[in-house]
Design a protein around this motif. Structure first.
Motif, PDB file in Angstrom:
ATOM      1  N   SER A 198       3.658   3.121  -8.997  1.00  0.00           N
ATOM      2  CA  SER A 198       3.213   2.675  -7.673  1.00  0.00           C
ATOM      3  C   SER A 198       3.876   3.485  -6.570  1.00  0.00           C
ATOM      4  O   SER A 198       3.224   3.903  -5.597  1.00  0.00           O
ATOM      5  CB  SER A 198       3.524   1.186  -7.491  1.00  0.00           C
ATOM      6  OG  SER A 198       2.836   0.402  -8.441  1.00  0.00           O
ATOM      7  N   ASP A 199       5.181   3.720  -6.728  1.00  0.00           N
ATOM      8  CA  ASP A 199       5.893   4.523  -5.730  1.00  0.00           C
ATOM      9  C   ASP A 199       5.346   5.947  -5.685  1.00  0.00           C
ATOM     10  O   ASP A 199       5.226   6.548  -4.604  1.00  0.00           O
ATOM     11  CB  ASP A 199       7.392   4.560  -6.050  1.00  0.00           C
ATOM     12  CG  ASP A 199       8.052   3.195  -5.871  1.00  0.00           C
ATOM     13  OD1 ASP A 199       7.478   2.351  -5.144  1.00  0.00           O
ATOM     14  OD2 ASP A 199       9.125   2.975  -6.469  1.00  0.00           O
ATOM     15  N   LEU A 200       5.023   6.497  -6.852  1.00  0.00           N
ATOM     16  CA  LEU A 200       4.473   7.857  -6.896  1.00  0.00           C
ATOM     17  C   LEU A 200       3.114   7.926  -6.213  1.00  0.00           C
ATOM     18  O   LEU A 200       2.822   8.885  -5.481  1.00  0.00           O
ATOM     19  CB  LEU A 200       4.353   8.320  -8.351  1.00  0.00           C
ATOM     20  CG  LEU A 200       5.661   8.620  -9.085  1.00  0.00           C
ATOM     21  CD1 LEU A 200       5.401   8.832 -10.570  1.00  0.00           C
ATOM     22  CD2 LEU A 200       6.339   9.845  -8.496  1.00  0.00           C
ATOM     23  N   ILE A 201       2.292   6.909  -6.436  1.00  0.00           N
ATOM     24  CA  ILE A 201       0.961   6.893  -5.809  1.00  0.00           C
ATOM     25  C   ILE A 201       1.103   6.806  -4.295  1.00  0.00           C
ATOM     26  O   ILE A 201       0.404   7.502  -3.545  1.00  0.00           O
ATOM     27  CB  ILE A 201       0.126   5.721  -6.360  1.00  0.00           C
ATOM     28  CG1 ILE A 201      -0.216   5.983  -7.832  1.00  0.00           C
ATOM     29  CG2 ILE A 201      -1.145   5.531  -5.541  1.00  0.00           C
ATOM     30  CD1 ILE A 201      -0.878   4.809  -8.521  1.00  0.00           C
ATOM     31  N   ARG A 202       2.007   5.925  -3.818  1.00  0.00           N
ATOM     32  CA  ARG A 202       2.218   5.822  -2.369  1.00  0.00           C
ATOM     33  C   ARG A 202       2.707   7.147  -1.796  1.00  0.00           C
ATOM     34  O   ARG A 202       2.282   7.568  -0.714  1.00  0.00           O
ATOM     35  CB  ARG A 202       3.219   4.712  -2.065  1.00  0.00           C
ATOM     36  CG  ARG A 202       2.629   3.309  -2.126  1.00  0.00           C
ATOM     37  CD  ARG A 202       3.572   2.295  -1.505  1.00  0.00           C
ATOM     38  NE  ARG A 202       4.796   2.148  -2.283  1.00  0.00           N
ATOM     39  CZ  ARG A 202       4.931   1.286  -3.275  1.00  0.00           C
ATOM     40  NH1 ARG A 202       3.923   0.490  -3.602  1.00  0.00           N
ATOM     41  NH2 ARG A 202       6.062   1.209  -3.946  1.00  0.00           N
ATOM     42  N   ALA A 203       3.597   7.812  -2.530  1.00  0.00           N
ATOM     43  CA  ALA A 203       4.094   9.103  -2.058  1.00  0.00           C
ATOM     44  C   ALA A 203       2.973  10.138  -2.012  1.00  0.00           C
ATOM     45  O   ALA A 203       2.882  10.939  -1.069  1.00  0.00           O
ATOM     46  CB  ALA A 203       5.221   9.591  -2.968  1.00  0.00           C
ATOM     47  N   ALA A 204       2.102  10.117  -3.029  1.00  0.00           N
ATOM     48  CA  ALA A 204       0.999  11.081  -3.065  1.00  0.00           C
ATOM     49  C   ALA A 204       0.020  10.862  -1.926  1.00  0.00           C
ATOM     50  O   ALA A 204      -0.589  11.817  -1.423  1.00  0.00           O
ATOM     51  CB  ALA A 204       0.274  10.983  -4.406  1.00  0.00           C
ATOM     52  N   LEU A 205      -0.124   9.609  -1.491  1.00  0.00           N
ATOM     53  CA  LEU A 205      -1.058   9.294  -0.408  1.00  0.00           C
ATOM     54  C   LEU A 205      -0.444   9.512   0.967  1.00  0.00           C
ATOM     55  O   LEU A 205      -1.151   9.445   1.969  1.00  0.00           O
ATOM     56  CB  LEU A 205      -1.520   7.832  -0.524  1.00  0.00           C
ATOM     57  CG  LEU A 205      -2.376   7.506  -1.758  1.00  0.00           C
ATOM     58  CD1 LEU A 205      -2.663   6.019  -1.820  1.00  0.00           C
ATOM     59  CD2 LEU A 205      -3.672   8.297  -1.738  1.00  0.00           C
TER      60      LEU A 205
END
Length: 495
Positions: A131-138
């Motif tokens: 989830s943290d990675l997805i938020r960072a990617a966005l």
């Protein structure tokens, strides 16, 4: 396990291990090693082992990498045999006393519950990390934000490398020093999108290397390293990050292609003689248009390597800093419009050096409206010369063609004799009259433009020109004299 009060276990040997209990095994054999694979907590009551040699027993357990030994009392022994305690202490094997009222099954259940709890925690941690990675990617921070989250989730250092193993991002910054070793090993690994990950030993760390797959081609590598290997759950986190980075690279490539189209459109307007319209289009498309005087450079290579040549020109630091306009011209060449400045030709040389077999021709400095003529001259030299230099300067197509015919000892001797007075003057004076003459002739005898390029006052330039005419005994207003001097200078440069 000692903290679970219901089991009432007691430690008999003050030994520490930094490994978790992988599983539990019960055995009453004098030599249970062949039934163990390492990482187990072994439980025994010592039944049938009255004559066992405890030192040899403990040695075989340590060699089999057993985590610890639990000895149940009240069945075959009323207390743990002292020789066993001594042997375990001597070899550093954790030894637990299990009371009669604590069944071995209770220990097995407790360990199974703890293993399940740890696995659940690891999976939850992996989900949180994803989830943290997805938020960072966005976020607007791009790939670096993903790498920061990845390094934190794995408690590791992380590198993002391009296809040539050059560093794009490093987290933390100190991880950059590991790139040189990784670069040496990548070629031998031969990673592609089919072979997937590989492992390297880098400065005492275990590093996982994964190729980034973008539309079936390797577009870079992610390297994550630390002192201990990644767990399967952590590898799943790393794989998830790879997918996000692949998507980000796809978006980046699409944006780069759009910018390339914009730059090419602006350059086509310049080459078509529409300087004013090109400036308007550059403002609208946010494309940097180098101010004059600017030179146009033709860089060419094989069709297969053109993509590498274009990328090398786009990534060259000096060209980026000066706002050079880079665009593909045809299937074999790239055009670069760049301001005339210190180090501009060196930047072009560096681009050509990165692509085997690449060569180029750069024009003289001209105003934007004169770029089409400068390109014609540069292309004529590019296709008309047989010189093997990586980069040539095209002052004038006629001169370039004539120079090719004058490449002989007699002509070289004539050029040396013509310029000999200036060479002799240079030996006793710090005044560089050769460079002054070259700039003056290159700017078609324009004093103000030449003085600006030399960084001197126009009165200083006129003084130098008078010294040149005195030394050479000629008039720089004479077209023939200027043409001969220009040929002599060009022959010296290309000899």
């Amino acid at each position: 396990m000692l903290g679970l009060g219901r089991l009432r276990l007691r430690s008999l040997v003050d030994a520490y291990v930094d490994r978790p209990i992988r599983w539990v095994h019960i055995s009453e054999l004098e030599d249970p090693a062949r039934f163990l694979s390492g990482g187990e907590l072994l439980l025994t009551t010592g039944k049938g082992m009255a004559d066992v040699e405890w030192d040899a027993y403990v040695r075989c357990l340590v060699e089999r990498d057993v985590v610890g030994l639990g000895f149940g009392i009240g069945v075959a022994h009323t207390h743990v045999p002292p020789p066993l305690i001594e042997a375990a202490s001597r070899r550093g094997l954790p030894l637990l006393s299990v009371p009669e009222e604590t069944p071995f099954i209770a220990i097995s259940e407790a360990i199974a519950e703890e293993i399940a709890r740890l696995q659940e925690r690891a999976l939850n941690s992996a989900l949180e990390a994803q989830s943290d990675l997805i938020r960072a990617a966005l976020s607007a921070r791009g790939p670096r934000a993903v790498l920061v989250e990845l390094a934190e989730a794995l408690d590791s250092w992380v590198l993002l490398l391009d296809t040539e193993a050059r560093i794009r991002y490093a987290v933390p910054t100190a991880a950059r020093r590991r790139a040189a070793r990784i670069r040496m090993d990548l070629d031998s690994l031969g990673l592609d999108v089919r072979t997937g990950a590989a492992s390297l030993s880098v400065g005492g760390d275990q590093a996982a290397v994964l190729p980034i797959d973008v539309r079936g081609r390797v577009q870079g590598y992610v390297v994550a390293g630390r002192t201990t290997p990644l767990t399967p759950v952590e590898r799943s986190v790393l794989t998830g990050a790879m997918g996000l980075l692949s998507l980000d690279l796809v978006s980046e490539q699409e944006a780069n292609e759009a910018e390339r189209r914009d730059r090419r459109a602006v350059l086509q307007l310049v080459l078509g003689g529409h300087a004013a319209l090109a400036e308007e289009a550059a403002d609208t498309l946010a494309v940097t248009l180098p101010p004059g005087p600017a030179r146009i450079a033709v860089l060419g290579c094989s069709r297969e390597a053109l993509g590498d040549l274009l990328a090398a020109a786009e990534e060259q630091h000096g060209l980026m800093q000066s706002g050079a306009l880079v665009a593909q011209y045809d299937r074999r060449s790239v055009l670069i419009l760049l301001s005339v400045a210190e180090g501009d030709l060196q930047a072009l040389e560096e681009v050509l050096h990165r692509v085997p077999g690449a060569r180029g021709v750069a024009s003289e400095g001209v105003q934007l409206a004169d770029v089409p003529d400068a390109l014609r001259r540069a292309r004529s030299v590019y296709f008309g010369t047989s010189k093997t230099e990586r980069l040539l300067l095209a002052r004038d197509v006629a001169t370039a063609g004539l120079l090719a015919q004058l490449d002989n000892p007699g002509a070289q001797g004539w050029a040396a004799a013509l310029l000999e007075p200036l060479d002799r003057h240079a030996q006793r004076s710090k005044l560089d009259l050769i460079s002054t003459l070259r700039v003056f002739l290159a700017n078609n005898g324009l004093v103000d433009v030449s003085a600006t390029e030399l960084g001197i006052h126009r009165h200083t330039l006129r003084y130098r020109l008078r010294r040149i005419t005195e030394l050479l005994d000629c008039s720089l207003d004479d077209p023939t004299a200027r043409a001969e001097l220009w040929l002599a200078l060009r022959m010296r440069e290309l000899s």
